[in-house]
Design a protein around this motif. Structure first.
Motif, PDB file in Angstrom:
ATOM      1  N   ARG A 129       0.797  -1.228   0.000  1.00 47.05           N
ATOM      2  CA  ARG A 129       0.000   0.000   0.000  1.00 47.05           C
ATOM      3  C   ARG A 129       0.826   1.274   0.000  1.00 47.05           C
ATOM      4  O   ARG A 129       0.325   2.329  -0.379  1.00 47.05           O
ATOM      5  CB  ARG A 129      -0.918   0.013   1.228  1.00 47.05           C
ATOM      6  N   SER A 222      -9.662  -3.077   4.968  1.00 45.15           N
ATOM      7  CA  SER A 222      -8.641  -3.093   3.920  1.00 45.15           C
ATOM      8  C   SER A 222      -8.130  -4.501   3.667  1.00 45.15           C
ATOM      9  O   SER A 222      -7.061  -4.688   3.099  1.00 45.15           O
ATOM     10  CB  SER A 222      -7.466  -2.195   4.329  1.00 45.15           C
ATOM     11  N   ASN A 389      -4.113   3.935   0.577  1.00 46.74           N
ATOM     12  CA  ASN A 389      -3.922   3.207  -0.685  1.00 46.74           C
ATOM     13  C   ASN A 389      -4.510   1.799  -0.649  1.00 46.74           C
ATOM     14  O   ASN A 389      -3.944   0.859  -1.216  1.00 46.74           O
ATOM     15  CB  ASN A 389      -2.434   3.130  -1.045  1.00 46.74           C
ATOM     16  N   ASP A 391      -8.278  -0.764  -0.720  1.00 46.87           N
ATOM     17  CA  ASP A 391      -9.580  -0.844  -1.382  1.00 46.87           C
ATOM     18  C   ASP A 391     -10.727  -0.493  -0.443  1.00 46.87           C
ATOM     19  O   ASP A 391     -11.892  -0.589  -0.830  1.00 46.87           O
ATOM     20  CB  ASP A 391      -9.795  -2.260  -1.939  1.00 46.87           C
ATOM     21  N   SER A 393     -13.548   1.422   1.384  1.00 44.63           N
ATOM     22  CA  SER A 393     -14.380   2.527   0.912  1.00 44.63           C
ATOM     23  C   SER A 393     -14.010   3.845   1.579  1.00 44.63           C
ATOM     24  O   SER A 393     -14.073   4.905   0.945  1.00 44.63           O
ATOM     25  CB  SER A 393     -15.854   2.209   1.173  1.00 44.63           C
ATOM     26  N   TRP A 395     -11.239   4.932   2.170  1.00 39.36           N
ATOM     27  CA  TRP A 395     -10.101   5.518   1.465  1.00 39.36           C
ATOM     28  C   TRP A 395     -10.476   5.885   0.032  1.00 39.36           C
ATOM     29  O   TRP A 395     -10.224   6.994  -0.422  1.00 39.36           O
ATOM     30  CB  TRP A 395      -8.907   4.565   1.467  1.00 39.36           C
ATOM     31  N   THR A 396     -11.102   4.958  -0.684  1.00 35.36           N
ATOM     32  CA  THR A 396     -11.406   5.202  -2.096  1.00 35.36           C
ATOM     33  C   THR A 396     -12.499   6.253  -2.281  1.00 35.36           C
ATOM     34  O   THR A 396     -12.549   6.924  -3.310  1.00 35.36           O
ATOM     35  CB  THR A 396     -11.837   3.897  -2.792  1.00 35.36           C
ATOM     36  N   ASP A 397     -13.381   6.391  -1.283  1.00 36.81           N
ATOM     37  CA  ASP A 397     -14.493   7.352  -1.374  1.00 36.81           C
ATOM     38  C   ASP A 397     -14.402   8.397  -0.260  1.00 36.81           C
ATOM     39  O   ASP A 397     -15.411   8.744   0.368  1.00 36.81           O
ATOM     40  CB  ASP A 397     -15.834   6.611  -1.282  1.00 36.81           C
ATOM     41  N   LYS A 398     -13.198   8.894  -0.009  1.00 37.44           N
ATOM     42  CA  LYS A 398     -12.994   9.828   1.102  1.00 37.44           C
ATOM     43  C   LYS A 398     -13.895  11.062   1.002  1.00 37.44           C
ATOM     44  O   LYS A 398     -14.432  11.539   2.006  1.00 37.44           O
ATOM     45  CB  LYS A 398     -11.527  10.274   1.160  1.00 37.44           C
TER      46      LYS A 398
END
Length: 506
Positions: A129, A222, A389, A391, A393, A395-398
């Protein structure tokens, strides 16, 4: 010229997340014995990661060395440095339990100082990551490492280019290049771990995998391979459990799967095989509490098969937070799962996250009320953490979550990390001082103590003594504190005697 005895040296260590994530819990567990003049045992239980890799490489013709506890045990540190000095050409580092860049740097600095010519290969979540961690090594393996690591060693030995090997980053001049992904290795092709590859095995605690990945997609998680979970044939799992028992003297087996009960029928079959083959070894693992609630007979079957208890990431006692987390159940279902498990004779460890988006003072109170009513035997609180870094949510959709920051330093519309830490400390205090039927502990405490040679009733008594020690100290109850201190010291004398024997090279 020194003859090279090994093709690769595989090493691992543990270094937890920074102070504000685990600090309060670590102090809770360690401070009583330190106040009484002792110390918490230094070595951690041997890691499956490097042993599984070394096993696979050995079965494909390579000569791997594996060393764990390299900064905790003198004999392991000596072997680590000796093999480096012998000129081992490749060193692999598992970062699975090295949560901070500084911990990886410490190992690499020592490798470079003793054997600057060695090729350094990294694997595990932290290297996957964090690009700044990947940059410390020469190659990073992504995902399950067995097949990719084998191909890398074959290429290095023959002088072949690395660009044709999937699932790796490799150094090309001044930059790291990614070779692209390929399908995961078939789980039933992974052989049982040869634990004799480790000269020192401090614990009777042995890990085993019955699956890889996770069927679910909780918003904060994660874990690798979210949304898909490959199951190992139950017959192969039980053969490995029996092998661990008969060859290595297992005291407790830990299923390191993300969730052992994702498919309850599969778990039921696994338990029936354990019973039929007379495993007779205590075991534990990660379990979703709703699987227990919705399959009432499963808990009894697990207990019959040797399960002593399980870790369950219940995460909140508030329905609105559970919905936001995408847990897939409500607080009522979770309470029912705890009740069923306890009625079956299982120890329930419940974990709770403090500070998830939407968390407020009221939702924290709802979580404490959940614990009061459900009364899991042990519980732990962790501060909401944003895995960089990954997968997950969060993190990816902050932006959707209105999150600023990362790791353990963050803010969102209802709370910030400093407020979450304050709520966590208060929650721990409430459980210690007001809830006599629930003990603060982490997911591994009971099984870790079993691994150090304590009996189940001694391990449970120890965790209760920790609670009583803190409660007595907070409330000025000298008699209770003295009694708790006696239990703690007695347990540590037994642990110290066990470690004196187990930490000698086998």
């Amino acid at each position: 010229m020194i003859k090279k005895k090994w093709d690769i040296l595989l090493v691992s260590e543990e270094a937890p997340l920074q102070e504000d994530y685990w600090g309060d819990f670590v102090r809770y567990v360690k401070s009583p014995i330190e106040e009484l003049g002792g110390k918490w045992p230094a070595p951690h239980a041997q890691h499956l990661s490097i042993v599984a890799l070394a096993t696979y490489l050995r079965r494909h013709g390579f000569k791997p060395a594996a060393v764990d506890n390299i900064f905790r045990l003198a004999s392991c540190a000596e072997k680590f440095r000796r093999i480096l000095a012998e000129g081992v050409p490749v060193v692999g580092i598992s970062t699975a339990m090295l949560m901070e860049k500084a911990a990886v740097e410490r190992i690499i600095d020592e490798i470079r100082a003793i054997n600057p010519a060695a090729t350094i290969i990294l694997g595990g979540a932290t290297a996957e990551r964090q690009s700044e961690v990947r940059a410390l090594g020469d190659i990073t393996v992504i995902g399950d490492g067995e097949r990719a690591l084998l191909e890398v060693l074959q290429a290095l030995k023959s002088g072949r280019d690395l660009k044709g090997i999937a699932n790796i980053y490799y150094r090309d001049g001044g930059r790291m290049r990614y070779t692209g992904s390929s399908s995961d290795m078939e789980i039933n092709e992974i052989p049982p771990a040869d634990w004799d590859l480790l000269d020192v095995r401090p614990s009777l605690f042995y890990a085993v995998e019955a699956s890889k990945g996770c069927r679910y997609k909780c918003a904060f998680c994660s874990y690798p391979q979210l949304g898909r979970q490959a199951l190992k044939k139950p017959e192969l799992v039980v053969e490995e459990l029996l092998r661990n028992r008969d060859r290595y003297g297992t005291g407790v087996q830990w299923f390191s799967d993300s969730n052992l009960t994702s498919w309850p029928d599969h778990t039921q079959h696994l338990c029936e095989l354990m019973i039929r083959r007379r495993l007779n070894v205590p075991w534990s693992g990660y379990v979703r509490i709703d699987d227990i609630a919705r399959n009432p007979g499963l808990a009894h079957k697990m207990r019959e098969a040797g399960c002593v208890g399980f870790f369950s990431g219940i995460e909140s006692g508030d329905d609105s937070v559970l919905r936001a987390m995408r847990k897939g159940y409500d607080a009522k279902t979770a309470r029912e799962g705890v009740r069923i498990a306890k009625d079956a004779g299982l120890l329930v460890h419940a974990n709770f996250i403090i500070g998830f988006p939407g968390e407020t003072e009221e939702t924290v109170e709802n979580t404490l009320e959940f614990i009061r009513k459900a009364q899991p035997q042990t519980a732990a609180f962790t501060v909401f953490w944003i895995p960089v870094n990954s997968d997950a949510s969060v993190w990816t959709d902050k932006k959707q979550w209105e999150i600023r920051g990362e790791g353990t330093r963050w803010t969102h519309r209802t709370m910030d990390s400093e407020q979450a830490i304050a709520h966590l400390r208060r929650a721990m205090s409430v459980v210690v001082n007001e809830m006599p039927n629930t003990v603060i502990a982490d997911e591994y405490l009971i099984v870790e103590l079993l691994g150090y040679g304590l009996k189940l009733e001694e391990a449970v008594s120890y965790s209760s003594a920790l609670r009583d020690f803190h409660r007595a100290k907070n409330l000025g109850l000298d008699e209770l504190k003295g009694k708790a201190a006696g239990h703690i010291l007695d347990a540590h004398r037994k642990i110290d005697r066990f470690l004196d024997r187990s930490c000698r090279a086998l």
